[in-house]
Design a protein around this motif. Sequence first.
Motif, short mmCIF file in Angstrom:
data_model
loop_
_atom_site.label_atom_id
_atom_site.label_comp_id
_atom_site.label_asym_id
_atom_site.label_seq_id
_atom_site.Cartn_x
_atom_site.Cartn_y
_atom_site.Cartn_z
N TYR A 191 13.81 9.58 -31.92
CA TYR A 191 13.74 10.20 -30.59
C TYR A 191 12.51 11.10 -30.55
CZ TYR A 191 18.66 8.81 -30.46
OH TYR A 191 19.82 8.09 -30.50
N LEU A 192 11.59 10.80 -29.64
CA LEU A 192 10.35 11.57 -29.58
C LEU A 192 10.34 12.42 -28.31
CD1 LEU A 192 7.93 8.73 -30.72
CD2 LEU A 192 8.83 10.60 -32.10
N PRO A 193 10.15 13.74 -28.46
CA PRO A 193 10.04 14.58 -27.26
C PRO A 193 8.82 14.17 -26.45
CG PRO A 193 10.28 15.91 -29.26
CD PRO A 193 10.02 14.50 -29.70
N LEU A 194 8.98 14.10 -25.14
CA LEU A 194 7.86 13.68 -24.28
C LEU A 194 7.01 14.86 -23.84
CD1 LEU A 194 9.45 10.93 -22.03
CD2 LEU A 194 7.59 10.67 -23.65
N ALA A 195 7.63 16.04 -23.79
CA ALA A 195 6.91 17.22 -23.33
C ALA A 195 7.70 18.44 -23.77
CB ALA A 195 6.80 17.18 -21.80
N ALA A 196 7.11 19.62 -23.56
CA ALA A 196 7.86 20.85 -23.82
C ALA A 196 9.06 20.90 -22.88
CB ALA A 196 6.95 22.06 -23.58
N PRO A 197 10.16 21.52 -23.31
CA PRO A 197 11.35 21.56 -22.45
C PRO A 197 11.09 22.29 -21.13
CG PRO A 197 11.87 22.26 -24.68
CD PRO A 197 10.39 22.17 -24.59
N MET A 198 11.92 21.97 -20.15
CA MET A 198 11.92 22.67 -18.86
C MET A 198 13.09 23.66 -18.88
SD MET A 198 9.57 20.98 -16.98
CE MET A 198 10.01 21.07 -15.25
N TYR A 199 12.97 24.75 -18.14
CA TYR A 199 14.03 25.76 -18.09
C TYR A 199 14.54 25.88 -16.65
CZ TYR A 199 11.95 26.86 -22.57
OH TYR A 199 11.44 26.75 -23.85
N SER A 200 15.80 25.54 -16.46
CA SER A 200 16.40 25.67 -15.13
C SER A 200 17.65 26.52 -15.26
CB SER A 200 16.75 24.29 -14.56
OG SER A 200 17.95 23.82 -15.14
N GLU A 201 18.32 26.79 -14.16
CA GLU A 201 19.55 27.58 -14.22
C GLU A 201 20.63 26.84 -15.01
OE1 GLU A 201 20.80 28.84 -10.37
OE2 GLU A 201 18.95 29.97 -10.01
N GLN A 202 20.55 25.50 -15.02
CA GLN A 202 21.56 24.72 -15.74
C GLN A 202 21.36 24.77 -17.25
OE1 GLN A 202 20.05 22.89 -13.09
NE2 GLN A 202 21.76 22.44 -11.72
N GLY A 203 20.13 25.05 -17.69
CA GLY A 203 19.88 25.10 -19.13
C GLY A 203 18.48 24.67 -19.49
N ILE A 204 18.31 24.38 -20.77
CA ILE A 204 17.01 23.93 -21.30
C ILE A 204 17.02 22.41 -21.32
CG2 ILE A 204 15.45 24.03 -23.27
CD1 ILE A 204 16.83 26.69 -24.04
N ILE A 205 16.12 21.81 -20.57
CA ILE A 205 16.13 20.35 -20.39
C ILE A 205 15.06 19.73 -21.29
CG2 ILE A 205 15.86 18.48 -18.72
CD1 ILE A 205 16.43 20.66 -16.54
N ILE A 206 15.50 18.81 -22.14
CA ILE A 206 14.56 18.12 -23.05
C ILE A 206 14.57 16.64 -22.70
CG2 ILE A 206 14.02 17.57 -25.46
CD1 ILE A 206 15.50 20.11 -26.28
N SER A 207 13.38 16.08 -22.50
CA SER A 207 13.28 14.64 -22.23
C SER A 207 12.80 13.93 -23.49
CB SER A 207 12.31 14.38 -21.07
OG SER A 207 11.04 14.90 -21.37
N LEU A 208 13.43 12.80 -23.78
CA LEU A 208 13.14 12.07 -25.01
C LEU A 208 12.86 10.60 -24.72
CD1 LEU A 208 16.13 13.50 -27.09
CD2 LEU A 208 13.74 14.17 -27.36
N GLN A 209 12.00 10.04 -25.52
CA GLN A 209 11.75 8.59 -25.47
C GLN A 209 12.18 8.01 -26.82
OE1 GLN A 209 7.69 7.10 -25.80
NE2 GLN A 209 8.06 5.80 -24.03
N THR A 210 12.95 6.95 -26.77
CA THR A 210 13.44 6.33 -28.00
C THR A 210 12.47 5.26 -28.47
OG1 THR A 210 15.60 6.56 -26.97
CG2 THR A 210 15.52 5.38 -29.04
N THR A 211 12.21 5.25 -29.76
CA THR A 211 11.50 4.10 -30.33
C THR A 211 12.38 3.52 -31.44
OG1 THR A 211 10.33 5.41 -31.99
CG2 THR A 211 9.22 5.10 -29.90
N PHE A 212 12.32 2.22 -31.58
CA PHE A 212 13.08 1.53 -32.62
C PHE A 212 12.11 0.88 -33.58
CE2 PHE A 212 16.05 1.81 -29.09
CZ PHE A 212 17.21 2.21 -29.72
N GLN A 213 12.42 0.97 -34.86
CA GLN A 213 11.58 0.36 -35.88
C GLN A 213 12.38 -0.72 -36.61
OE1 GLN A 213 10.16 3.44 -38.51
NE2 GLN A 213 9.46 4.72 -36.81
N VAL A 214 11.74 -1.83 -36.85
CA VAL A 214 12.34 -2.90 -37.66
C VAL A 214 11.42 -3.09 -38.86
CG1 VAL A 214 12.97 -5.33 -37.78
CG2 VAL A 214 13.48 -4.01 -35.70
N ALA A 215 12.01 -2.91 -40.06
CA ALA A 215 11.25 -3.01 -41.31
C ALA A 215 10.00 -2.13 -41.27
CB ALA A 215 10.88 -4.47 -41.60
N GLY A 216 10.16 -0.93 -40.69
CA GLY A 216 9.08 0.05 -40.68
C GLY A 216 8.07 -0.10 -39.57
N THR A 217 8.21 -1.13 -38.73
CA THR A 217 7.25 -1.34 -37.63
C THR A 217 7.92 -1.07 -36.29
OG1 THR A 217 6.19 -3.06 -38.95
CG2 THR A 217 5.68 -3.05 -36.60
#
Length: 438
Positions: A191-217
């Motif tokens: 899971y790779l963070p896409l940017a610094a978190p955002m801060y709203s009244e609901q909380g600290i929002i973190i956006s993530l992009q998933t990458t999958f590796q097969v045999a290290g690639t």
Amino acid sequence: LSVLLSLLVPAHTTRSPDCGGILTPSGLRYLAEVSKPHAESVLRQDLMAPPAPDPSPVSPSRNQIISVKVDKFSLTLIPDTGMRLSIEVDLGITSAPSTTKEMRLSILADLHVEMNPEGNLELVTSDCKPTLEEVQSTEEMDSKSSGSDMDKQINVEKICLEVSKLLLFPNERLMSLAVPFPITPRCQVQYLPLAAPMYSEQGIIISLQTTFQVAGTVIPLPVSPVPFSMPEPASSTPSHLILAFSEHFYTSLFSALEESGALNVSLLSSLTTATLAERITQMGSLFQEDLPVVLQAVTRSSPHVVLEEDKAIVKLFLTAQIGAGSSLFQSFLSVNVDVTAWLHLSVADTRMIISVAAIEDIELSLATSDVGPVLAALLEELFLPTIREEVPAQINVVLRQGVSLPHIASFTYTDVNITIHKDYVLIPCNLKLEARTG
């Protein structure tokens, strides 16, 4: 949760979020609660260290800190900015055996999380105000001079420089969010963070992009056809953390498993070549001895996951080579198998356990045959029971370790409640600090 609304608009076509989370105000309160003993331990170590020897030949008796107690430790959210850390520490000080006094060290610090050039999240102090005041004394003293003496001894500036270390999630823990986690021996998720978190009244929002590796690639994945978006909640939540996963995340996961070969399965049928010859006459001329019948199923295109309200479905597109012989496999039929199955989702510790719960629909169609035409009804009668039973069982063996959720070291998830909505899955949960062993 205008949760991932910031998440949801990709800044870049190649970098769009497919999951994310919100650390809520109650989650921040929990982090403050579990950080309090840690902060007291760090401050005690720093403040009660023996002072450096005084070089002057005639020195007044040195003040010595004999007790450090953190009275208040709180973390609050400042929307659009970050977090405010407020600490009050009671210090017991002695300058002679008969003279003790109490002082209070107050620290007010503003913190936020930045993304460093390496792409890791980092806790940064933007402002820190320490104050030191006398609470009570066993004898009249010049408070002003004793306060300034103590200022020199305590070195409040040093405390401010290292104030983020008083929290239980310094930067090593934040970096643990982005380490690769194994799914199968050949397949990993990151899971790779896409940017610094955002801060709203609901909380600290973190956006993530998933990458999958097969045999290290890192493998290319299906492009998300719909921007990931979530509705706002009806009311504030008591959960510490809310994780969200898009439909694209699950399709990408199954595509990675397919790419790694984990969805290719060998199914042993209860049939033999002799029992099949009773229904398909040309079988008799192919096999003189009675052999067990085996189905070797491989994926013929990428799986697809569909999320609806309270329902998650995976569509698998397989081709099964039907043949006989264990050491030397001889195929005599090739059948296309399209399986639609319900998925069951649960969470154990920090892993999402995905399992094929029940098959909703199976379609079989003849692809090739070395034993003449075979009617669809006969194919279903002969092979459907094996496929219906064995395909979910074998895929569940592959999935049984679960998929690691985004998490930071030493914390696990409890009180989990999974809700499946159209296009996304929501996982509200509480944080729990794991007890240290040893």
